[in-house]
Scaffold this motif. Structure first.
Motif, PDB file in Angstrom:
ATOM      1  N   CYS A 136       0.862  -1.182   0.000  1.00  0.00           N
ATOM      2  CA  CYS A 136       0.000   0.000   0.000  1.00  0.00           C
ATOM      3  C   CYS A 136       0.900   1.234   0.000  1.00  0.00           C
ATOM      4  CB  CYS A 136      -0.899   0.023   1.226  1.00  0.00           C
ATOM      5  SG  CYS A 136      -1.973  -1.423   1.383  1.00  0.00           S
ATOM      6  N   THR A 137       0.583   2.186  -0.828  1.00  0.00           N
ATOM      7  CA  THR A 137       1.387   3.409  -0.897  1.00  0.00           C
ATOM      8  C   THR A 137       0.565   4.575  -0.362  1.00  0.00           C
ATOM      9  OG1 THR A 137       2.662   4.849  -2.388  1.00  0.00           O
ATOM     10  CG2 THR A 137       0.719   3.763  -3.325  1.00  0.00           C
ATOM     11  N   GLU A 138       1.210   5.364   0.501  1.00  0.00           N
ATOM     12  CA  GLU A 138       0.494   6.431   1.209  1.00  0.00           C
ATOM     13  C   GLU A 138       1.132   7.791   0.960  1.00  0.00           C
ATOM     14  OE1 GLU A 138      -2.226   5.681   2.404  1.00  0.00           O
ATOM     15  OE2 GLU A 138      -2.131   3.557   2.969  1.00  0.00           O
ATOM     16  N   GLU A 139       0.287   8.799   0.804  1.00  0.00           N
ATOM     17  CA  GLU A 139       0.725  10.201   0.656  1.00  0.00           C
ATOM     18  C   GLU A 139       0.506  10.892   1.996  1.00  0.00           C
ATOM     19  OE1 GLU A 139      -0.068  14.035  -2.298  1.00  0.00           O
ATOM     20  OE2 GLU A 139      -1.503  12.371  -2.230  1.00  0.00           O
ATOM     21  N   LEU A 140       1.598  11.233   2.675  1.00  0.00           N
ATOM     22  CA  LEU A 140       1.504  11.715   4.049  1.00  0.00           C
ATOM     23  C   LEU A 140       1.616  13.225   4.201  1.00  0.00           C
ATOM     24  CD1 LEU A 140       3.583   9.065   6.052  1.00  0.00           C
ATOM     25  CD2 LEU A 140       1.189   9.010   5.347  1.00  0.00           C
ATOM     26  N   GLY A 141       2.310  13.904   3.293  1.00  0.00           N
ATOM     27  CA  GLY A 141       2.581  15.313   3.517  1.00  0.00           C
ATOM     28  C   GLY A 141       3.659  15.490   4.576  1.00  0.00           C
ATOM     29  N   ALA A 142       3.792  16.703   5.077  1.00  0.00           N
ATOM     30  CA  ALA A 142       4.846  16.991   6.052  1.00  0.00           C
ATOM     31  C   ALA A 142       4.340  17.858   7.197  1.00  0.00           C
ATOM     32  CB  ALA A 142       6.025  17.664   5.356  1.00  0.00           C
ATOM     33  N   ASN A 143       3.089  17.668   7.548  1.00  0.00           N
ATOM     34  CA  ASN A 143       2.515  18.407   8.677  1.00  0.00           C
ATOM     35  C   ASN A 143       2.773  17.606   9.949  1.00  0.00           C
ATOM     36  OD1 ASN A 143       0.982  19.683  10.610  1.00  0.00           O
ATOM     37  ND2 ASN A 143      -0.949  19.625   9.452  1.00  0.00           N
ATOM     38  N   ARG A 144       3.632  18.093  10.795  1.00  0.00           N
ATOM     39  CA  ARG A 144       4.008  17.346  12.000  1.00  0.00           C
ATOM     40  C   ARG A 144       2.859  17.244  13.010  1.00  0.00           C
ATOM     41  NH1 ARG A 144       8.715  19.683  15.206  1.00  0.00           N
ATOM     42  NH2 ARG A 144       9.772  19.746  13.183  1.00  0.00           N
ATOM     43  N   GLY A 169       4.506  12.873  -1.114  1.00  0.00           N
ATOM     44  CA  GLY A 169       3.438  13.114  -2.073  1.00  0.00           C
ATOM     45  C   GLY A 169       3.813  12.565  -3.427  1.00  0.00           C
ATOM     46  N   TYR A 170       3.055  12.967  -4.431  1.00  0.00           N
ATOM     47  CA  TYR A 170       3.294  12.557  -5.804  1.00  0.00           C
ATOM     48  C   TYR A 170       3.537  13.813  -6.630  1.00  0.00           C
ATOM     49  CZ  TYR A 170       1.219   8.454  -3.665  1.00  0.00           C
ATOM     50  OH  TYR A 170       0.942   7.429  -2.805  1.00  0.00           O
ATOM     51  N   CYS A 171       3.988  13.634  -7.843  1.00  0.00           N
ATOM     52  CA  CYS A 171       4.381  14.776  -8.689  1.00  0.00           C
ATOM     53  C   CYS A 171       3.264  15.829  -8.745  1.00  0.00           C
ATOM     54  CB  CYS A 171       4.705  14.279 -10.092  1.00  0.00           C
ATOM     55  SG  CYS A 171       5.376  15.552 -11.180  1.00  0.00           S
ATOM     56  N   PRO A 172       3.608  17.097  -8.490  1.00  0.00           N
ATOM     57  CA  PRO A 172       4.947  17.670  -8.314  1.00  0.00           C
ATOM     58  C   PRO A 172       5.382  17.834  -6.854  1.00  0.00           C
ATOM     59  CG  PRO A 172       3.379  19.442  -8.626  1.00  0.00           C
ATOM     60  CD  PRO A 172       2.592  18.160  -8.673  1.00  0.00           C
ATOM     61  N   ALA A 173       4.626  17.244  -5.907  1.00  0.00           N
ATOM     62  CA  ALA A 173       4.959  17.446  -4.489  1.00  0.00           C
ATOM     63  C   ALA A 173       6.267  16.770  -4.097  1.00  0.00           C
ATOM     64  CB  ALA A 173       3.824  16.931  -3.610  1.00  0.00           C
ATOM     65  N   GLY A 174       6.590  15.652  -4.772  1.00  0.00           N
ATOM     66  CA  GLY A 174       7.842  14.956  -4.493  1.00  0.00           C
ATOM     67  C   GLY A 174       7.671  13.796  -3.528  1.00  0.00           C
ATOM     68  N   LEU A 210      14.572   9.618  -9.992  1.00  0.00           N
ATOM     69  CA  LEU A 210      13.770  10.111 -11.111  1.00  0.00           C
ATOM     70  C   LEU A 210      13.408  11.578 -10.914  1.00  0.00           C
ATOM     71  CD1 LEU A 210      13.531   7.048 -11.673  1.00  0.00           C
ATOM     72  CD2 LEU A 210      11.142   7.456 -12.308  1.00  0.00           C
ATOM     73  N   ALA A 211      13.498  12.354 -11.970  1.00  0.00           N
ATOM     74  CA  ALA A 211      13.167  13.781 -11.897  1.00  0.00           C
ATOM     75  C   ALA A 211      11.723  14.001 -11.475  1.00  0.00           C
ATOM     76  CB  ALA A 211      13.444  14.444 -13.246  1.00  0.00           C
ATOM     77  N   VAL A 212      10.835  13.105 -11.900  1.00  0.00           N
ATOM     78  CA  VAL A 212       9.417  13.266 -11.600  1.00  0.00           C
ATOM     79  C   VAL A 212       9.123  13.104 -10.101  1.00  0.00           C
ATOM     80  CG1 VAL A 212       8.744  10.838 -11.901  1.00  0.00           C
ATOM     81  CG2 VAL A 212       7.119  12.666 -12.482  1.00  0.00           C
ATOM     82  N   GLU A 213      10.067  12.522  -9.355  1.00  0.00           N
ATOM     83  CA  GLU A 213       9.874  12.334  -7.913  1.00  0.00           C
ATOM     84  C   GLU A 213      10.464  13.463  -7.079  1.00  0.00           C
ATOM     85  OE1 GLU A 213       8.003  10.201  -6.659  1.00  0.00           O
ATOM     86  OE2 GLU A 213       7.817   8.535  -8.078  1.00  0.00           O
ATOM     87  N   ARG A 214      11.007  14.490  -7.721  1.00  0.00           N
ATOM     88  CA  ARG A 214      11.616  15.591  -6.978  1.00  0.00           C
ATOM     89  C   ARG A 214      10.560  16.542  -6.429  1.00  0.00           C
ATOM     90  NH1 ARG A 214      15.824  16.792 -11.914  1.00  0.00           N
ATOM     91  NH2 ARG A 214      17.173  14.975 -11.562  1.00  0.00           N
ATOM     92  N   PRO A 215      10.766  17.064  -5.236  1.00  0.00           N
ATOM     93  CA  PRO A 215       9.848  18.093  -4.740  1.00  0.00           C
ATOM     94  C   PRO A 215       9.957  19.333  -5.625  1.00  0.00           C
ATOM     95  CG  PRO A 215      11.778  17.929  -3.309  1.00  0.00           C
ATOM     96  CD  PRO A 215      11.861  16.794  -4.280  1.00  0.00           C
ATOM     97  N   GLY A 216       8.811  19.777  -6.118  1.00  0.00           N
ATOM     98  CA  GLY A 216       8.818  20.899  -7.054  1.00  0.00           C
ATOM     99  C   GLY A 216       8.665  20.468  -8.488  1.00  0.00           C
ATOM    100  N   GLY A 217       8.713  19.153  -8.742  1.00  0.00           N
ATOM    101  CA  GLY A 217       8.500  18.650 -10.085  1.00  0.00           C
ATOM    102  C   GLY A 217       9.775  18.447 -10.878  1.00  0.00           C
TER     103      GLY A 217
END
Length: 417
Positions: A136-144, A169-174, A210-217
């Protein structure tokens, strides 16, 4: 097999009796002794298990685990030609003769190598009686301050292996946030893990090269070098391990994208994906609980699963086809050869055609062949990417691909037991 000379001493009268008895039978004494010993030995020792020495292991502890008797350390030492029972290096392969049933795996782990990326198709493994793995893949963000979580207990309780990938996150969040927020991301990971249930194997990030996995796109995002990834991983490792009940969790390195050269840096100017992978492992030698890798084909032809075709220069030493996984396995330092390895994505590198070509069957047969060599580090799973209809790689609606998977499930392909 090569022969070995065995010497032993008996008293003089016994020696004369043996020699005379052999002469009386018209046979030479060494032949008689060999035959008698073979009868005494029977088939004992023809059945054995393989065990890779882990940090902190002793022969006594291993003997207690597998035989229930620490004194059986002498048996293990004799079977493996170990002269000093106090010297067994981490990563050494031991062969354990005549052990009983293997110890059960922890809940949330599977002995089978089968698996799927995403929930939803695991019932096919259940119907086949080979409950493999689900990622399972999860998008968590960075809110502590975010304590939201998930439960995977339904999967673990049903007998499946469970792996969860933690992404910012996922593109473009990184897949990771900008480096100035690594601490926040790590705390968010810790919060998520602490409140989640049914999983103890956590992957940090995905295909960071991969470039697509960078924060900011991909165009203007922040590059994730091995140094930056290691920094983020160590923070996540610290946060997860300090959470109650998660001290023994496996924290696994994110898989590196094969064949991708988009992330170069001074010590790797070509962006070689295997060097990138090695640099991550070297930086995390003390923290790693497991290693994730990805392997893909170039086409749907099952005959090419075993291809040894190489890349064009300057990467002519790298494998071009499905066996790119071997390049990753061979790059793992000896000091980390005791760790679990998970292939968390595989496909044909083109959208799945709705055809039962036997590709899935041959791919699993290939990983089973790898695992069958006792000198190889075991690959615990290979997950088909992917089940859900989130993108072009889905197999949920590809009935013939599913039939190919079901045919593979007829085989008892295990990494354990």
């Amino acid at each position: 097999m090569p022969e070995r000379k065995i010497e032993f001493t008996v008293d003089e009268q016994f020696a004369r009796r043996m020699a005379a008895r052999a002469a009386d039978l018209g046979r030479d004494l060494p032949t008689v002794i060999r035959q008698q010993m073979a009868g005494w030995l029977g088939d004992w020792g023809t059945r054995f298990s393989r065990y890779v020495v882990q940090p902190g292991d002793t022969l006594g502890a291993i003997a207690a685990k597998f035989y229930g008797d620490r004194s059986k350390a002498a048996v293990i030492a004799a079977f493996n030609d170990i002269a000093n029972i106090d010297l067994i290096p981490v990563g050494q392969v031991l062969y354990l003769p005549e052990v009983g049933p293997v110890a059960p795996l922890p809940k949330g782990e599977s002995p089978y190598i089968f698996g799927l990326h995403d929930r939803g198709g695991e019932m096919y493994m259940g119907w086949a009686g080979r409950k493999g793995w689900v990622l399972c893949t999860e998008e968590l963000g960075a809110n502590r301050n975010d304590w939201s979580s998930k439960s995977y207990s339904d999967l673990a309780d049903a007998g499946y292996g469970v792996i969860v990938r933690l992404n910012h996150g996922y593109c473009p969040a990184g897949t990771l946030p900008y480096s100035d927020r690594y601490e926040d991301f790590a705390i968010r990971c810790g919060n998520f893990v602490e409140r989640s249930s049914g999983c103890h194997i956590w992957i940090i990030g995905n295909e960071m090269n991969l470039a697509v996995e960078r924060p900011g796109g991909p165009e203007n995002g922040e590059w994730i070098t091995p140094e930056k990834y290691a920094k983020a991983f160590k923070l996540c490792h610290r946060e997860i391990k300090r959470r109650p009940g998660h001290e023994q969790d496996q924290i696994v390195s994110g898989a590196v994208g094969p064949w991708n050269i988009q992330t170069s840096y001074p010590s790797n100017p070509s962006g070689d994906w295997i060097i990138y992978f090695q640099d991550i492992l070297k930086a995390l030698e003390k923290e790693l609980g497991g290693i994730a890798i990805h392997t893909y084909a170039r086409d749907p032809d099952p005959a090419n699963i075993t291809s040894e075709l190489r890349m064009d220069p300057p990467f002519q030493h790298r494998r071009k086809m499905f066996r790119t996984y071997i390049d990753f396995m061979e790059a793992i330092p000896q000091s980390l050869r005791h760790l679990p390895v998970y292939i968390t994505e595989t496909n044909q590198n083109v959208p799945w055609a709705n055809v039962n070509s036997g590709w899935v069957q041959e791919a699993y047969a290939e990983i089973n062949r790898w695992n069958s060599d006792p000198s190889h580090q075991k690959i615990r799973c290979m997950l088909l990417f992917r089940w859900e209809t989130y993108d072009q790689w889905q197999i949920r609606q590809k009935t013939e691909v599913i039939n190919d998977f079901r045919a593979a499930l007829r085989h008892d392909y295990r990494w354990y037991g």
